[in-house]
Enzyme design. Structure first.
Site, PDB file in Angstrom:
ATOM      1  N   GLY A 131     -22.212 -12.720  10.745  1.00 21.40           N
ATOM      2  CA  GLY A 131     -23.049 -13.732  11.379  1.00 21.40           C
ATOM      3  C   GLY A 131     -24.483 -13.259  11.497  1.00 21.40           C
ATOM      4  O   GLY A 131     -24.997 -12.514  10.657  1.00 21.40           O
ATOM      5  N   SER A 132     -25.114 -13.653  12.587  1.00 11.81           N
ATOM      6  CA  SER A 132     -26.554 -13.413  12.734  1.00 11.81           C
ATOM      7  C   SER A 132     -26.909 -11.936  12.809  1.00 11.81           C
ATOM      8  O   SER A 132     -28.069 -11.567  12.593  1.00 11.81           O
ATOM      9  CB  SER A 132     -27.060 -14.105  13.996  1.00 11.81           C
ATOM     10  OG  SER A 132     -26.784 -15.479  13.908  1.00 11.81           O
ATOM     11  N   THR A 133     -25.958 -11.068  13.129  1.00 10.96           N
ATOM     12  CA  THR A 133     -26.315  -9.646  13.183  1.00 10.96           C
ATOM     13  C   THR A 133     -26.735  -9.147  11.812  1.00 10.96           C
ATOM     14  O   THR A 133     -27.450  -8.167  11.702  1.00 10.96           O
ATOM     15  CB  THR A 133     -25.134  -8.790  13.685  1.00 10.96           C
ATOM     16  OG1 THR A 133     -24.016  -8.985  12.812  1.00 10.96           O
ATOM     17  CG2 THR A 133     -24.732  -9.144  15.102  1.00 10.96           C
ATOM     18  N   PHE A 134     -26.322  -9.867  10.755  1.00 10.06           N
ATOM     19  CA  PHE A 134     -26.698  -9.440   9.417  1.00 10.06           C
ATOM     20  C   PHE A 134     -28.194  -9.681   9.152  1.00 10.06           C
ATOM     21  O   PHE A 134     -28.772  -9.122   8.234  1.00 10.06           O
ATOM     22  CB  PHE A 134     -25.854 -10.174   8.359  1.00 10.06           C
ATOM     23  CG  PHE A 134     -26.018  -9.610   6.984  1.00 10.06           C
ATOM     24  CD1 PHE A 134     -25.331  -8.448   6.608  1.00 10.06           C
ATOM     25  CD2 PHE A 134     -26.871 -10.192   6.058  1.00 10.06           C
ATOM     26  CE1 PHE A 134     -25.507  -7.916   5.349  1.00 10.06           C
ATOM     27  CE2 PHE A 134     -27.043  -9.664   4.794  1.00 10.06           C
ATOM     28  CZ  PHE A 134     -26.355  -8.509   4.446  1.00 10.06           C
ATOM     29  N   LYS A 135     -28.817 -10.546   9.999  1.00  7.18           N
ATOM     30  CA  LYS A 135     -30.256 -10.813   9.833  1.00  7.18           C
ATOM     31  C   LYS A 135     -31.057  -9.522   9.929  1.00  7.18           C
ATOM     32  O   LYS A 135     -32.173  -9.433   9.400  1.00  7.18           O
ATOM     33  CB  LYS A 135     -30.717 -11.825  10.880  1.00  7.18           C
ATOM     34  CG  LYS A 135     -30.210 -13.238  10.563  1.00  7.18           C
ATOM     35  CD  LYS A 135     -30.388 -14.184  11.729  1.00  7.18           C
ATOM     36  CE  LYS A 135     -29.781 -15.540  11.378  1.00  7.18           C
ATOM     37  NZ  LYS A 135     -29.615 -16.381  12.578  1.00  7.18           N
TER      38      LYS A 135
END
Lengths: 460, 486
Positions: free
Chosen positions: B218-222
Site C-alpha cells: 500500500g502507501s508505505t511503498f510510496k
C-alpha cells in the site's frame, strides 16, 4: 583317495590337547560373563542380578562337557567345544540384552538357557552312545526316510511369518525339524555315496570336456533337487532347500572327485532358483528387498532397511553392548534371524568380524577333521556336516547383511531357537567323535620277528 | 578324497571371505551414509539424546528442556513465552522436525556442528556427555513484548531493526502458537499439531507472518517511489510543487488513480503528497521515473530476493515488466507489489540510516557449551539505496507525516519520529479487509536505533476504520518506546 601323507596328524604320539581345550574354555566362559556384566551396566547401570548364576551355569555346563570329552573322546579336536561354548554364551547375552527391550515381546533368554543345557545333554549322549561313528552307516536308508519325514512334516502345520518350517507340539512348543534333518540327511548322503561313489565317478561318458554320469546314477541328484524345490515351494523355505542341495553337491563332489557334478549342481540350482524366484510371491518379495534394501514399503521402513541402518550405525567399533537401537528392527526375528544386526550395531565391524572368524575357525576345524579321518564314511560325514554348517552361516549372515536375498534360517548357536541350538550341539558332538577316531594314535605295530634275525654282514 | 576336500575348504574360505568383504563394505564404506539416512530413526533419537543448547535473548534463555519417559527420545524442548517467541525460535519437535532458528542452527544446538568438534573431543576425553551450543540472538525482549502485546488478538506482524547494524530487535507474528505444545511425540502433541495446521485453523498460526507472508504494501511503498525519484533526479526539491493532476490517469488506460477522501493533492509538493498520502502524485511520479529505475531502486531496498537472517524470508515482489498503468499502480503499492514486514522494516531502516541498508540478522553469536564464542556476526552493508542527502530529505518528509500528517499516533514526546502509514487494498475490487501498515523509525543524537514495520490484517475491524495510522502506528510507537527505554 591319495595315499600320500596329507593327514594333519602323525600316527604316533599325538598329544591329546585336552588341557589346551580346558584353557580355551576358561576364555569361552569368561568372555560372555564379562559381556553380560557390560550389557547390564549399559542398560540398567548395575551388574545384572543373575550374573553369578549365569557365570556358574555356563561354567558348569562347559566343565561337564569338557569332562565328557576327556572321558569319551580324549583325542578329539580341542577347538570346537570352546568355540561353540563361546558362541552359545554370547548368543545368550545378546538375547538377554534384547529381552530388556519391552517392545520385543516376552523374555527368551531363560528358555534359551534351558535349550542350551538340553543341547549339552544331547552332546553328552552322542559322545556316550556313539562309540564309533561308522555305526551310523547301518542307518543309511532309515536316515533317508527320517529326513524326508522331518522335512515334509511342517507342510501339515500352519505357516508362521510366511514360512512353513515349524511343527507345533502341544506342551513342548514349536520345533524346527529342518535343523535336525540337516544332520540326518548328511548321514544318509555319507552312507549312500560311500557305496555308490565308484559307479558315479567311473561309469560316465566324456562330453565336451565334462564327464556325464549315466542316467541311473544321475537320478538321485535330480530327485534331491526336485525335493529341495518342493520344500521351497510348499514351505517357502529358501534357506533349507539351498542348504540341502548345496550339502548334496559338496558331498557328491568329494565322493566322486568329478568337477562335472559341481557344474550340474550350479546349473540346476541356478535354474531352480530363477524359476521359483520369479514365481513364488514370498521369495519374490525377498529378492526385491535385497535389490532395493532401503526402499520404503507403504511409506514405512522395511526390516531389511532397519537391519542395514543397524549395521551402518554400528560403524567400526559399535555402540557398545546394550547401547544400540537394533530393537527398531522389531518383530520376533530380531532375536533370531536378525541377531547379527545387534552384533553389528553394538560390537561394530570389529566384533562382527570376530564372530564371523569364530564360525570360520569352527568350519575349518570340521574340514580338518574330514581331512584327518581315515575312513571314507567319516570323511564324507565330516565334510557334509561342516560344509552344511558353512552354507548355513553364509546364507544367514549373507542374507542379513544384504549380500544375498534373506532366508529364514538361524545363526548356529548365536540365534534364539531351541531346535537350532540342540541340533548344533549334536552336530559338534558327531564331529568331535570323528576327530577323536581320526586323531587317536594308531596302535604301535607288533614287533616283527624277522627284525632280530637279519644280520648286517660287513664286507671287508 | 583329500584333493576335493581341500577344494571344498577353499570354497568355504571364499564364502567367509565374501561375508567379511560384505560386512566391511556395509559397516565401513556405507556406514556414514546409512547412519545418517533420513529414515534411520537413530538420527532423530540422537538429536534428542542430550538436551539441546539454548536460544538466548538479552542474556536469558527462552528455551529449556524436560526429560520424557516412555519414548525413544530422552529430552523434550520447552519454551518460555513460546507464542511470543515462536516466529524467532520456530520449534524443535521430536515428531515434526525443526523450523526457524531451531532448524537453521539445528546442528549447532544439538552439538553436532563441526565447529564444536574441539569441544566434543574434550568432552569425550573427560567423559562428559555431548552438549549443544547456544544461539545468542540480537532480539530485544522488551521490544518483542511490546510488539506481541501490541498486536494482541489481531492478526498481523511486527519487525523492528536496528538501522545502524541491521540487527533484528523484534519479530512478532499473530496469531501465534506455543512450540512447547508440539515439541514431543505423544498423542497430545499430534492432536495439537493437527489443530495448528491451516486445514483446521484458517488463521494458520504456525505461519511466520513477519518473514514468510507478503502483503501489498500500500502507501508505505510510496517511500520507495519517492526514493527512486530523488535518486534518479526526477525530483530534487521536496517542497516544490509537482506537475500532477488530481485525479491522474496513467497513459494507456481510462481508469484514473483517485485519492481517498478530500485531500489537497493537485500539484502537491512531495512533502505534502507523502503527508496526505496522495495516490495521484506518486502514481505519476512512478511513471515519470520509469520502470527501469523503479525496479532498480526497489531491488536496492531488497525486493525480488529472499533474505537470510539466517532464517529464510519470502522474496518481496516488484514486477520487472509492466505497462505504464500497472507501473503507476505498483508505485503506490498496489497491483502485484508485495512485501514482507521484514522488507518494509528494511526500507525504513535504510532511510533512517542515511541511505545505507544493513543486512538484517537475528543471530548475534554462536556460543560453545563452555560459553566461548564460536562465531560472531559482524554487521555488513547490503546496498546503498539512497545518497545521504536524499535520505535526509526523505527523513524530513517522514517526520512531517508523524508531526502533522497521517501518522500522528506514533509521536513520542522528545523523540524525532518519522513514519509512513499505509492502507493496502486487499482482494478484487477491494472486497477484502484492507491491511493496515505503518513503517517508522525513531531518531536520537546517535543516529537511529530502531526502525519498525507493522502490518495488521484484522478481519474483525470495521472496514472503514482500518487505517495504518489508527491500527498500526500505536504498535510501532510502543516498540520504539521499548527500544528507546521510554
Amino acid at each position: 583317495m591319495s595315499s600320500s601323507n596329507t593327514t594333519t596328524i602323525t600316527s604316533v604320539g599325538a598329544p591329546n590337547r585336552r588341557n589346551t581345550e580346558l584353557a580355551l574354555l576358561v576364555f569361552a566362559v569368561a568372555i560372555p560373563v564379562y559381556a553380560f556384566a557390560d550389557a547390564g551396566l549399559a542398560k540398567h547401570g548395575s551388574v545384572p542380578a543373575g550374573l553369578a548364576e549365569y557365570g556358574l551355569g555356563l561354567g558348569l555346563l562347559a566343565g561337564i562337557a569338557h569332562l565328557l570329552v576327556r572321558k569319551f573322546a580324549p583325542y578329539s579336536d580341542p577347538l570346537m567345544l570352546p568355540i561353540a561354548t563361546l558362541l552359545n554364551g554370547l548368543g545368550l547375552v545378546l538375547i538377554w540384552r534384547l529381552d530388556q527391550e519391552p517392545r520385543l515381546g516376552a523374555p527368551m533368554a531363560p528358555n534359551q538357557l534351558m535349550w542350551s543345557a538340553l543341547g549339552l545333554v544331547l552332546f553328552g549322549l552322542v559322545l556316550f552312545f556313539l562309540k564309533d561313528h561308522r555305526v551310523l552307516q547301518r542307518y543309511t536308508y532309515i536316515s533317508m526316510v527320517l529326513a524326508l519325514v522331518l522335512l515334509i512334516l511342517p507342510v501339515f502345520f500352519p505357516p508362521v511369518y510366511g514360512a512353513r518350517i515349524w511343527i507345533r507340539l502341544p506342551g513342548i512348543g514349536s520345533l524346527q525339524p529342518g535343523e535336525f534333518a540337516k544332520i540326518i540327511i548328511a548321514v544318509f548322503f555319507a552312507g549312500y555315496l560311500m557305496v555308490k561313489r565308484d559307479a558315479l565317478a567311473l561309469a560316465s561318458r566324456r562330453f565336451m570336456g565334462l564327464y556325464l554320469p549315466r542316467g541311473r546314477d544321475l537320478g538321485p541328484i535330480l530327485v534331491i533337487w526336485a525335493i529341495s524345490l518342493l520344500i521351497l515351494v510348499f514351505e517357502t523355505d529358501l534357506g533349507t532347500s539351498l542348504l540341502f542341495f548345496g550339502l548334496f553337491v559338496i558331498m557328491l563332489y568329494v565322493a566322486t572327485e568329478r568337477t562335472s557334478w559341481i557344474v550340474f549342481g550350479l546349473l540346476l540350482s541356478g535354474a531352480g532358483a530363477f524359476v521359483v524366484g520369479s514365481t513364488e510371491a514370498h521369495v519374490k518379495v525377498r529378492v526385491t528387498d535385497w535389490l532395493h534394501p532401503l526402499a520404503l514399503q507403504n511409506g514405512g521402513v522395511t526390516e531389511t532397511a532397519q537391519a542395514m541402518y543397524a549395521f551402518g550405525s554400528g560403524g567400526l567399533f559399535g555402540s557398545g553392548l546394550g547401547q544400540g537401537y537394533s530393537r527398531l528392527i522389531g518383530g520376533i526375528a530380531s532375536k533370531s534371524d536378525y541377531i547379527l544386526a545387534t552384533v553389528g550395531e553394538e560390537l561394530g565391524l570389529a566384533g562382527l568380524m570376530a564372530v564371523l572368524l569364530l564360525y570360520a575357525l569352527l568350519i575349518e576345524r570340521g574340514i580338518r577333521t574330514a581331512l584327518a579321518a581315515r575312513d571314507p564314511f567319516g570323511k564324507l560325514l565330516a565334510i557334509g556336516l561342516s560344509g552344511g554348517f558353512a552354507l548355513q552361516v553364509f546364507v544367514v549372515a549373507g542374507g542379513v547383511t544384504g549380500l544375498i536375498p534373506l532366508t529364514g534360517m538361524t545363526m548356529p548357536f548365536l540365534a534364539q531357537g531351541g531346535s537350532s541350538v540342540i541340533a548344533n550341539w549334536a552336530l559338534i558332538a558327531i564331529l568331535l567323535r570323528i576327530s577323536d577316531t581320526a586323531r587317536r594314535p594308531a596302535p604301535s605295530p607288533a614287533p616283527s620277528p624277522d627284525a632280530e634275525a637279519t644280520q648286517v654282514v660287513r664286507s671287508q | 578324497m583329500n584333493k576335493p576336500l581341500r577344494r571344498v575348504a577353499v570354497f568355504c574360505g571364499l564364502l567367509v571371505l565374501a561375508l567379511l568383504v560384505r560386512v566391511n563394505y556395509v559397516q565401513f564404506v556405507e556406514a556414514d551414509q546409512l547412519s545418517s539416512d533420513v529414515h534411520n530413526r537413530r538420527v532423530a533419537i540422537n538429536q534428542y539424546a542430550e538436551p539441546r543448547g539454548d536460544i538466548i535473548v538479552d542474556g536469558k534463555a527462552i528455551t529449556g528442556h524436560t526429560e520424557t519417559t516412555g519414548s525413544d527420545f530422552k529430552y523434550k524442548r520447552t519454551y518460555t513465552d513460546g507464542p511470543m517467541w515462536a516466529p524467532v525460535t520456530g520449534f524443535a519437535s521430536q515428531a515434526y522436525s525443526t523450523t526457524m532458528l531451531e532448524g537453521v542452527e539445528d546442528k549447532f544446538l544439538t552439538g553436532d556442528d563441526d565447529r564444536l568438534f574441539f569441544n566434543r573431543t574434550v568432552d569425550l576425553l573427560t567423559g562428559k556427555e555431548k552438549q549443544g551450543g547456544n544461539v545468542v540472538t540480537t532480539l530485544n525482549a522488551k521490544a518483542q513484548k511490546a510488539a506481541y502485546d501490541g498486536l494482541g488478538s489481531k492478526k498481523g506482524a511486527v519487525v523492528a531493526l536496528d538501522p545502524r547494524t541491521g540487527a533484528v530487535l523484534a519479530m512478532a507474528s499473530t496469531p501465534s502458537y506455543d512450540p512447547s505444545s508440539i515439541a514431543g511425540n505423544s498423542l497430545t502433541d499430534e492432536k495439537n499439531w493437527t489443530s495448528l495446521q491451516k486445514t483446521s485453523d484458517a488463521d494458520d498460526p504456525t505461519l511466520n507472518r513477519a518473514l514468510r507472508q507478503t502483503y501489498p504494501p500500500g502507501s508505505t511503498f510510496k517511500l520507495v517511489t519517492a526514493a527512486a525519484a530523488l535518486q534518479d533526479g526526477t525530483s530534487s526539491d521536496i517542497d516544490a510543487k509537482t506537475d500532477s493532476p488530481d485525479p491522474y490517469t496513467p497513459p494507456g488506460t481510462t481508469t484514473p488513480l483517485v485519492n481517498e477522501g478530500n485531500i489537497p493533492c493537485k500539484k502537491a509538493s512531495l512533502r505534502d503528497a507523502l503527508k496526505y498520502s496522495c495516490n495521484s502524485v506518486f502514481g505519476k511520479l512512478g511513471d515519470d521515473v520509469g520502470l527501469k529505475d523503479m525496479v532498480s531502486e526497489a531491488e536496492q531496498f531488497g525486493f525480488n530476493k529472499e533474505q537470510f537472517v539466517p532464517v529464510r524470508s519470502a522474496a518481496s515482489n516488484f514486477d520487472t515488466t509492466m505497462t505504464p498503468d500497472h507501473l503507476a499502480q505498483s508505485s503506490i503499492g498496489q497491483f502485484d507489489t508485495a512485501a514482507t514486514p521484514l522488507q518494509m522494516a528494511m526500507v525504513a531502516s535504510a532511510i533512517a540510516n542515511d541511505g545505507k541498508l544493513m543486512k538484517p540478522y537475528e543471530v548475534d553469536k554462536l556460543e560453545a557449551p563452555n560459553l566461548s564464542t564460536i562465531a560472531q556476526t559482524t554487521p555488513t552493508q547490503l546496498s546503498t539505496p539512497l545518497s545521504p542527502e536524499n535520505a535526509q530529505k526523505l527523513q524530513s518528509m517522514m517526520e512531517t507525516v508523524v508531526s502533522s500528517g497521517t501518522g500522528t499516533n506514533a509521536q513520542i514526546p522528545g523523540v524525532t519520529v518519522g513514519g509512513k502509514t499505509g492502507t493496502a487494498q486487499n482482494g478484487v475490487d477491494n472486497k477484502g479487509i484492507p491491511y493496515a501498515w505503518f513503517v517508522s523509525y525513531a531518531k536520537t543524537d546517535q543516529g537511529s536505533p530502531v526502525a519498525v514495520a507493522v502490518v495488521v490484517e484484522d478481519a474483525s475491524a470495521n472496514h472503514a476504520d482500518v487505517s495504518g495510522g489508527g491500527f498500526a502506528a500505536p504498535i510501532a510507537k510502543k516498540v520504539m518506546e521499548a527500544v528507546l527505554g521510554k
